[in-house]
Design a protein around this motif. Structure first.
Motif, PDB file in Angstrom:
ATOM      1  N   GLY A  30       0.780  -1.220   0.000  1.00 32.38           N
ATOM      2  CA  GLY A  30       0.000   0.000   0.000  1.00 32.38           C
ATOM      3  C   GLY A  30       0.811   1.270   0.000  1.00 32.38           C
ATOM      4  N   ASN A  31       2.134   1.182   0.109  1.00 32.89           N
ATOM      5  CA  ASN A  31       3.001   2.359   0.118  1.00 32.89           C
ATOM      6  C   ASN A  31       2.537   3.404   1.126  1.00 32.89           C
ATOM      7  OD1 ASN A  31       4.699   1.342  -1.873  1.00 32.89           O
ATOM      8  ND2 ASN A  31       3.424   2.159  -3.502  1.00 32.89           N
ATOM      9  N   VAL A  32       2.356   2.999   2.373  1.00 32.26           N
ATOM     10  CA  VAL A  32       1.919   3.904   3.432  1.00 32.26           C
ATOM     11  C   VAL A  32       3.153   4.445   4.151  1.00 32.26           C
ATOM     12  CG1 VAL A  32       0.573   4.114   5.543  1.00 32.26           C
ATOM     13  CG2 VAL A  32      -0.214   2.616   3.710  1.00 32.26           C
ATOM     14  N   PRO A  33       3.382   5.758   4.124  1.00 33.35           N
ATOM     15  CA  PRO A  33       4.554   6.300   4.812  1.00 33.35           C
ATOM     16  C   PRO A  33       4.350   6.325   6.326  1.00 33.35           C
ATOM     17  CG  PRO A  33       3.315   8.060   3.775  1.00 33.35           C
ATOM     18  CD  PRO A  33       2.665   6.782   3.367  1.00 33.35           C
ATOM     19  N   VAL A  34       5.417   6.026   7.052  1.00 31.64           N
ATOM     20  CA  VAL A  34       5.425   6.142   8.503  1.00 31.64           C
ATOM     21  C   VAL A  34       6.030   7.503   8.810  1.00 31.64           C
ATOM     22  CG1 VAL A  34       6.324   5.220  10.666  1.00 31.64           C
ATOM     23  CG2 VAL A  34       5.646   3.668   8.837  1.00 31.64           C
ATOM     24  N   ILE A  35       5.203   8.385   9.363  1.00 27.69           N
ATOM     25  CA  ILE A  35       5.634   9.760   9.616  1.00 27.69           C
ATOM     26  C   ILE A  35       5.946   9.917  11.092  1.00 27.69           C
ATOM     27  CG2 ILE A  35       4.981  12.191   9.507  1.00 27.69           C
ATOM     28  CD1 ILE A  35       3.169  11.461   7.163  1.00 27.69           C
ATOM     29  N   VAL A  39       1.841  15.968  14.153  1.00 30.57           N
ATOM     30  CA  VAL A  39       1.085  16.848  15.043  1.00 30.57           C
ATOM     31  C   VAL A  39      -0.120  16.087  15.586  1.00 30.57           C
ATOM     32  CG1 VAL A  39       1.828  18.952  13.894  1.00 30.57           C
ATOM     33  CG2 VAL A  39      -0.233  17.828  13.133  1.00 30.57           C
ATOM     34  N   ASP A  40      -0.654  16.554  16.692  1.00 31.45           N
ATOM     35  CA  ASP A  40      -1.840  15.930  17.284  1.00 31.45           C
ATOM     36  C   ASP A  40      -3.039  16.132  16.364  1.00 31.45           C
ATOM     37  OD1 ASP A  40      -0.322  15.287  19.500  1.00 31.45           O
ATOM     38  OD2 ASP A  40      -0.813  17.158  20.523  1.00 31.45           O
ATOM     39  N   HIS A  41      -4.023  15.278  16.517  1.00 35.79           N
ATOM     40  CA  HIS A  41      -5.234  15.378  15.700  1.00 35.79           C
ATOM     41  C   HIS A  41      -6.437  15.683  16.584  1.00 35.79           C
ATOM     42  CE1 HIS A  41      -3.200  14.104  12.083  1.00 35.79           C
ATOM     43  NE2 HIS A  41      -2.650  13.113  12.759  1.00 35.79           N
ATOM     44  N   ASP A  42      -6.296  16.651  17.478  1.00 33.44           N
ATOM     45  CA  ASP A  42      -7.415  17.037  18.334  1.00 33.44           C
ATOM     46  C   ASP A  42      -8.114  18.271  17.758  1.00 33.44           C
ATOM     47  OD1 ASP A  42      -5.450  18.893  18.805  1.00 33.44           O
ATOM     48  OD2 ASP A  42      -5.414  18.646  20.972  1.00 33.44           O
ATOM     49  N   GLU A  43      -9.168  18.728  18.431  1.00 33.29           N
ATOM     50  CA  GLU A  43      -9.977  19.837  17.910  1.00 33.29           C
ATOM     51  C   GLU A  43      -9.204  21.153  17.883  1.00 33.29           C
ATOM     52  OE1 GLU A  43     -12.951  19.781  16.426  1.00 33.29           O
ATOM     53  OE2 GLU A  43     -12.727  17.623  16.559  1.00 33.29           O
ATOM     54  N   VAL A  44      -8.384  21.418  18.885  1.00 28.72           N
ATOM     55  CA  VAL A  44      -7.612  22.667  18.920  1.00 28.72           C
ATOM     56  C   VAL A  44      -6.638  22.712  17.760  1.00 28.72           C
ATOM     57  CG1 VAL A  44      -5.960  24.010  20.273  1.00 28.72           C
ATOM     58  CG2 VAL A  44      -7.856  22.873  21.418  1.00 28.72           C
ATOM     59  N   THR A  45      -5.953  21.612  17.514  1.00 27.78           N
ATOM     60  CA  THR A  45      -5.002  21.552  16.413  1.00 27.78           C
ATOM     61  C   THR A  45      -5.712  21.716  15.073  1.00 27.78           C
ATOM     62  OG1 THR A  45      -3.607  20.098  17.720  1.00 27.78           O
ATOM     63  CG2 THR A  45      -3.165  20.187  15.372  1.00 27.78           C
ATOM     64  N   PRO A  66      -4.218   6.606   5.830  1.00 29.93           N
ATOM     65  CA  PRO A  66      -4.406   5.699   6.967  1.00 29.93           C
ATOM     66  C   PRO A  66      -3.505   6.110   8.131  1.00 29.93           C
ATOM     67  CG  PRO A  66      -3.995   4.471   4.957  1.00 29.93           C
ATOM     68  CD  PRO A  66      -3.777   5.911   4.638  1.00 29.93           C
ATOM     69  N   THR A  67      -4.079   6.131   9.323  1.00 32.98           N
ATOM     70  CA  THR A  67      -3.354   6.588  10.503  1.00 32.98           C
ATOM     71  C   THR A  67      -3.466   5.556  11.609  1.00 32.98           C
ATOM     72  OG1 THR A  67      -3.900   8.854   9.931  1.00 32.98           O
ATOM     73  CG2 THR A  67      -3.160   8.476  12.163  1.00 32.98           C
ATOM     74  N   GLY A  68      -2.365   5.292  12.270  1.00 32.55           N
ATOM     75  CA  GLY A  68      -2.345   4.369  13.395  1.00 32.55           C
ATOM     76  C   GLY A  68      -1.337   4.817  14.423  1.00 32.55           C
ATOM     77  N   PHE A  82      -4.138   0.284  11.312  1.00 34.10           N
ATOM     78  CA  PHE A  82      -4.663   1.634  11.112  1.00 34.10           C
ATOM     79  C   PHE A  82      -6.021   1.774  11.782  1.00 34.10           C
ATOM     80  CE2 PHE A  82      -2.258   0.504   7.219  1.00 34.10           C
ATOM     81  CZ  PHE A  82      -1.118   1.227   7.527  1.00 34.10           C
ATOM     82  N   GLN A  83      -6.162   2.813  12.617  1.00 35.85           N
ATOM     83  CA  GLN A  83      -7.409   3.031  13.330  1.00 35.85           C
ATOM     84  C   GLN A  83      -8.284   4.096  12.670  1.00 35.85           C
ATOM     85  OE1 GLN A  83      -4.419   3.259  15.229  1.00 35.85           O
ATOM     86  NE2 GLN A  83      -4.522   1.148  15.937  1.00 35.85           N
ATOM     87  N   SER A  84      -7.696   5.015  11.931  1.00 34.80           N
ATOM     88  CA  SER A  84      -8.476   6.109  11.349  1.00 34.80           C
ATOM     89  C   SER A  84      -7.797   6.615  10.078  1.00 34.80           C
ATOM     90  CB  SER A  84      -8.609   7.260  12.359  1.00 34.80           C
ATOM     91  OG  SER A  84      -7.332   7.798  12.650  1.00 34.80           O
ATOM     92  N   ARG A  85      -8.405   7.610   9.489  1.00 31.69           N
ATOM     93  CA  ARG A  85      -7.843   8.256   8.303  1.00 31.69           C
ATOM     94  C   ARG A  85      -7.779   9.754   8.591  1.00 31.69           C
ATOM     95  NH1 ARG A  85      -7.562   4.437   4.557  1.00 31.69           N
ATOM     96  NH2 ARG A  85      -7.302   5.661   2.675  1.00 31.69           N
ATOM     97  N   GLU A  86      -6.623  10.361   8.351  1.00 35.11           N
ATOM     98  CA  GLU A  86      -6.416  11.778   8.645  1.00 35.11           C
ATOM     99  C   GLU A  86      -5.766  12.461   7.450  1.00 35.11           C
ATOM    100  OE1 GLU A  86      -7.250  13.416  11.418  1.00 35.11           O
ATOM    101  OE2 GLU A  86      -7.900  11.679  12.560  1.00 35.11           O
ATOM    102  N   ASP A  87      -5.905  13.780   7.413  1.00 33.99           N
ATOM    103  CA  ASP A  87      -5.205  14.588   6.410  1.00 33.99           C
ATOM    104  C   ASP A  87      -3.825  14.953   6.956  1.00 33.99           C
ATOM    105  OD1 ASP A  87      -7.495  14.536   4.879  1.00 33.99           O
ATOM    106  OD2 ASP A  87      -8.195  16.483   5.573  1.00 33.99           O
ATOM    107  N   TYR A  88      -2.841  14.992   6.066  1.00 30.64           N
ATOM    108  CA  TYR A  88      -1.507  15.428   6.456  1.00 30.64           C
ATOM    109  C   TYR A  88      -1.168  16.679   5.680  1.00 30.64           C
ATOM    110  CZ  TYR A  88      -0.802  11.497   9.431  1.00 30.64           C
ATOM    111  OH  TYR A  88      -0.931  10.611  10.462  1.00 30.64           O
TER     112      TYR A  88
END
Length: 123
Positions: A30-35, A39-45, A66-68, A82-88
């Motif tokens: 899947g060519n998923v990069p490990v970053i 940064v945090d993925h909370d509401e303030v961020t 995909p994010t884990g 992977f537990q969720s999907r996020e924008d980077y």
């Protein structure tokens, strides 16, 4: 007044965190990069990132990636990595200028130059 200063301080700190992110490896399949250092993925961020996007300081690098999480031992859960999907996000040229505070430095140099002209004419 202080809330604006605190918000701008948080914004500057977030931009510096985005600048420190780096890819350590690519997971297959899947060519998923490990970053690393994300940064945090909370509401303030999220509000800070959207404000930075409005200002033109950041733009989306990858949508719905995909994010884990890794555990304390540095291992990934093999059954559910992977537990969720996020924008980077990545910084734009304006974002780098905001980190380096080029605008404030330009205003300071203009003020010093005008002050020098004022004293030169006044004496």
């Amino acid at each position: 007044m202080f809330s604006n200063v605190i918000f701008e301080f948080k914004m500057h700190r977030l931009l510096k965190k985005i600048a420190r992110q780096r890819v350590t490896m690519i997971l297959q399949p899947g060519n998923v990069p490990v970053i690393e250092r994300t940064v945090d993925h909370d509401e303030v961020t999220k509000t800070l990132i959207l404000t930075a996007q409005i200002r033109g300081w950041v733009e989306i690098l990858h949508e719905s990636m995909p994010t884990g999480q890794i555990d304390a031992k540095g291992e990934i859960n093999p059954s559910q990595p992977f537990q969720s999907r996020e924008d980077y996000w990545k910084l734009t040229d304006s974002g780098w200028a905001a980190i380096q505070r080029r605008h404030q430095l330009s205003l300071l140099s203009i003020a010093v130059a005008l002050l020098g002209v004022y004293f030169a004419i006044g004496t």
